[in-house]
Every structure is written in C-alpha cells, then in structure tokens.
Design a protein around this motif. Structure first.
Motif, PDB file in Angstrom:
ATOM      1  N   ALA A 232       0.831  -1.206   0.000  1.00 57.66           N
ATOM      2  CA  ALA A 232       0.000   0.000   0.000  1.00 57.66           C
ATOM      3  C   ALA A 232       0.863   1.252   0.000  1.00 57.66           C
ATOM      4  O   ALA A 232       0.614   2.199  -0.759  1.00 57.66           O
ATOM      5  CB  ALA A 232      -0.934  -0.006   1.213  1.00 57.66           C
ATOM      6  N   SER A 233       1.894   1.272   0.841  1.00 57.84           N
ATOM      7  CA  SER A 233       2.737   2.466   0.930  1.00 57.84           C
ATOM      8  C   SER A 233       3.556   2.676  -0.340  1.00 57.84           C
ATOM      9  O   SER A 233       3.831   3.805  -0.738  1.00 57.84           O
ATOM     10  CB  SER A 233       3.675   2.364   2.137  1.00 57.84           C
ATOM     11  OG  SER A 233       4.568   1.275   2.010  1.00 57.84           O
ATOM     12  N   GLU A 234       3.948   1.561  -0.990  1.00 55.09           N
ATOM     13  CA  GLU A 234       4.743   1.649  -2.213  1.00 55.09           C
ATOM     14  C   GLU A 234       3.886   1.646  -3.472  1.00 55.09           C
ATOM     15  O   GLU A 234       4.408   1.711  -4.582  1.00 55.09           O
ATOM     16  CB  GLU A 234       5.730   0.480  -2.286  1.00 55.09           C
ATOM     17  CG  GLU A 234       6.767   0.456  -1.172  1.00 55.09           C
ATOM     18  CD  GLU A 234       7.750   1.602  -1.268  1.00 55.09           C
ATOM     19  OE1 GLU A 234       7.962   2.117  -2.398  1.00 55.09           O
ATOM     20  OE2 GLU A 234       8.316   1.987  -0.229  1.00 55.09           O
ATOM     21  N   GLN A 235       2.572   1.534  -3.280  1.00 55.23           N
ATOM     22  CA  GLN A 235       1.624   1.504  -4.396  1.00 55.23           C
ATOM     23  C   GLN A 235       1.925   0.369  -5.377  1.00 55.23           C
ATOM     24  O   GLN A 235       1.929   0.551  -6.604  1.00 55.23           O
ATOM     25  CB  GLN A 235       1.586   2.846  -5.120  1.00 55.23           C
ATOM     26  CG  GLN A 235       0.915   3.949  -4.304  1.00 55.23           C
ATOM     27  CD  GLN A 235      -0.527   3.598  -3.956  1.00 55.23           C
ATOM     28  OE1 GLN A 235      -1.390   3.463  -4.819  1.00 55.23           O
ATOM     29  NE2 GLN A 235      -0.802   3.431  -2.670  1.00 55.23           N
ATOM     30  N   ILE A 236       2.167  -0.819  -4.805  1.00 57.69           N
ATOM     31  CA  ILE A 236       2.333  -2.037  -5.608  1.00 57.69           C
ATOM     32  C   ILE A 236       1.002  -2.784  -5.578  1.00 57.69           C
ATOM     33  O   ILE A 236       0.516  -3.131  -4.499  1.00 57.69           O
ATOM     34  CB  ILE A 236       3.441  -2.940  -5.035  1.00 57.69           C
ATOM     35  CG1 ILE A 236       4.770  -2.195  -5.004  1.00 57.69           C
ATOM     36  CG2 ILE A 236       3.565  -4.225  -5.859  1.00 57.69           C
ATOM     37  CD1 ILE A 236       5.878  -2.956  -4.273  1.00 57.69           C
TER      38      ILE A 236
END
Length: 300
Positions: A232-236
């Motif tokens: 989520a934080s890395e938008q994967i």
C-alpha cells in the motif's frame, strides 16, 4: 566475487506441454550458482511465450495473438517442501502454463526452494529469513540488477536471452507466505518499478489445520500484514485469491483481517474462488492461472 547462473529457456512446446501435464521426465532445469554456503544454488526454470497447443487441457486451439501489456515477466513460488511442494505442483504448473500461453509475458519463471529438486541447502520447517531472502535473490538475478553479481549463462542457446526488468510475483500456499514475508527484501534488491504486482493464492493462516505446524498463525499474519502495509505504501498492486473451501484458510476471516491492516481496505484486491478447495485438478489450476493472468495484467 561474481558467480554464474546456468539457465535454460524451456521454450520447446513438448517441454511446456509435459510440464503442464506434470510429466516428471523433462529436461534438466538450470541452477542459480550463487557460490555461497549461506546462499546455496537454486534450480530455476525460465519460459517465454511460444505457440503452445492446449492439448493438455482438452483444447485444440492455439494461443491468441500476443497482447502488448509491456515488457514484463512472471515469477511463481511453490508450496511448502515439507508437504511435498515443488515447482511441479499442479497449481504452479497451471499458473505457469496459462501465463506462457497468454503471450502477455516476455518470460515466466519458477524455482525449486532449498532442498527441493536440484536446489542445494535445506528448507526450513517454519520458514526463515534465508528462505525468504531467496525470493529477492532470484528476482534480482532475473532483473540483472546492480545488487547481484551473478552472470547468467544460457545452456540451450548461443546468445544471451533477453529478460525483462519488470516482474509480477505470485506465491501459492506456503509460496504465498514467502512472497508476503519477502516484500521488503525484494524492494531492497530491485528498483520499485521492477515489481509490477504481488499475488497471494491460498495463503495459509488457519490455526486449527495441519498446516499450523509449518505456518504458525501469528507468523503468517505478520507476513500478510507486512505485504499489505508495504504494498500500500509503495503503491504495488496486491491481489489475494482464496478458495471458498480452502482447508488451510477461512476466506471470510482472512479478508476481514486484510481490510483491518493499514491500507488494506483501499488497496488490496481480494477475491473468493467459489466451490474450490486448497488443492486443484490440472484443469482447475489452469483456469485459476488464466484468472490470475487476466487480473494482474489489467493493472498495466
């Protein structure tokens, strides 16, 4: 010190058809010879899209024309070795074959975990950092990043085979635990752009099942939370597929847990596979593979 990766492409249609049919007398697979007692050689197979007949699944049609979803690859991890898991697992074979037949990937890869097939070392009973770091090692080698000193030598052709620098990563069963638990290690080994998506299929986290010996629920929940938070934080993109009648996971409870993790509600894409259990027939595995391919490539 540099080391050598001996790889073969497996791009003849008989080989891939045998793999799909789970015939064990296939050509020898390659070795990732990483030259270290702490990082043993791993047996890795790499396939690329070719015109493969679908006779293994009762179909006569050939593959559809190549769909341009970008130059990318697919890496698939197998179930727990102590429960008989290997790269020849029915579901792994179904995913690999569906991916190759889809013509949506420049390369499709799988590898034998420690102690399986020709891979060296010993697999861990409950999983450990070394086993999970292997996921990052293999991915970095496939991406040929500056973080790895491996030299790839292709055993079945005269010229170097081109490999993509962007990969989707799929784990099935205990392989899903390895993928989830190695997300941070993968990000430390390759560029963020190299990881296109993460898929967890049949993620085991049911305390009352026999799988609890190999995957304690507290440990697997930590792996799952790490995968959700980091992706989520890395938008994967993160996809979680769970069979309705999975013997090792309660789909409703697991998806509820995912939604409770930071970023899980808005980020993770969960899907229940109706009528299915943890284990699959070759045909069902192939259908699951096609579903995964369609979902993950739609993110590009």
């Amino acid at each position: 010190m540099s080391s050598t990766i001996h790889a073969f492409t497996g791009n003849n249609r008989n080989h891939v058809r045998k793999f799909a049919g789970l015939v064990t007398s296939v050509r020898p697979s390659p070795l990732f010879s990483l030259g270290s007692s702490s990082s043993p050689s791993l047996e890795v197979a790499v396939y690329s899209s070719v015109d493969i007949s679908r006779e293994s699944f009762g179909e006569r049609s050939s593959t559809s024309p190549r769909v341009d979803t970008g130059v990318c690859g697919l890496l698939v991890l197998h179930p727990h070795p102590w429960l008989g898991g290997s790269a020849n697992d029915v579901t792994v074979a179904g995913i690999v074959t569906a991916a190759v037949q889809s013509n949506r990937f420049q390369a499709v890869a799988t590898y034998q975990q420690r102690g399986v097939g020709r891979s060296k070392g010993r697999s861990s009973l409950v999983g450990c950092g070394a086993d999970m770091n292997d996921v990052a090692r293999v991915l970095a080698s496939l991406c040929k990043t500056t973080q790895t000193n491996d030299k790839i030598v292709w055993d079945d052709c005269d010229e170097e085979v081109s490999l993509p620098r962007r990969w989707h990563v799929v784990g099935y069963s205990w392989g899903a635990c390895h993928v989830a638990g190695s997300v941070n290690a993968m990000l430390a080994s390759v560029e963020r752009a190299s990881i296109l998506s993460i898929t967890l299929l049949g993620f085991p986290m049911l305390s009352g099942s026999s799988c609890a010996l190999f995957a304690p629920i507290a440990r697997t929940i930590r792996f799952l939370e790490q995968a959700v938070k980091t992706s989520a934080s890395e938008q994967i993109p993160l996809f979680v597929f769970t069979a309705e009648h999975d013997e090792f996971t309660n789909a409703e409870l697991m998806h509820k847990a995912i939604r409770a993790f930071p970023g899980g509600e808005a980020h993770a894409v969960t899907q229940v596979l109706p009528g299915l259990g943890h284990f699959n027939s070759p045909r069902t595995a192939h259908e699951i593979g096609m579903l995964i391919v369609e979902r993950i490539t739609s993110t590009l």
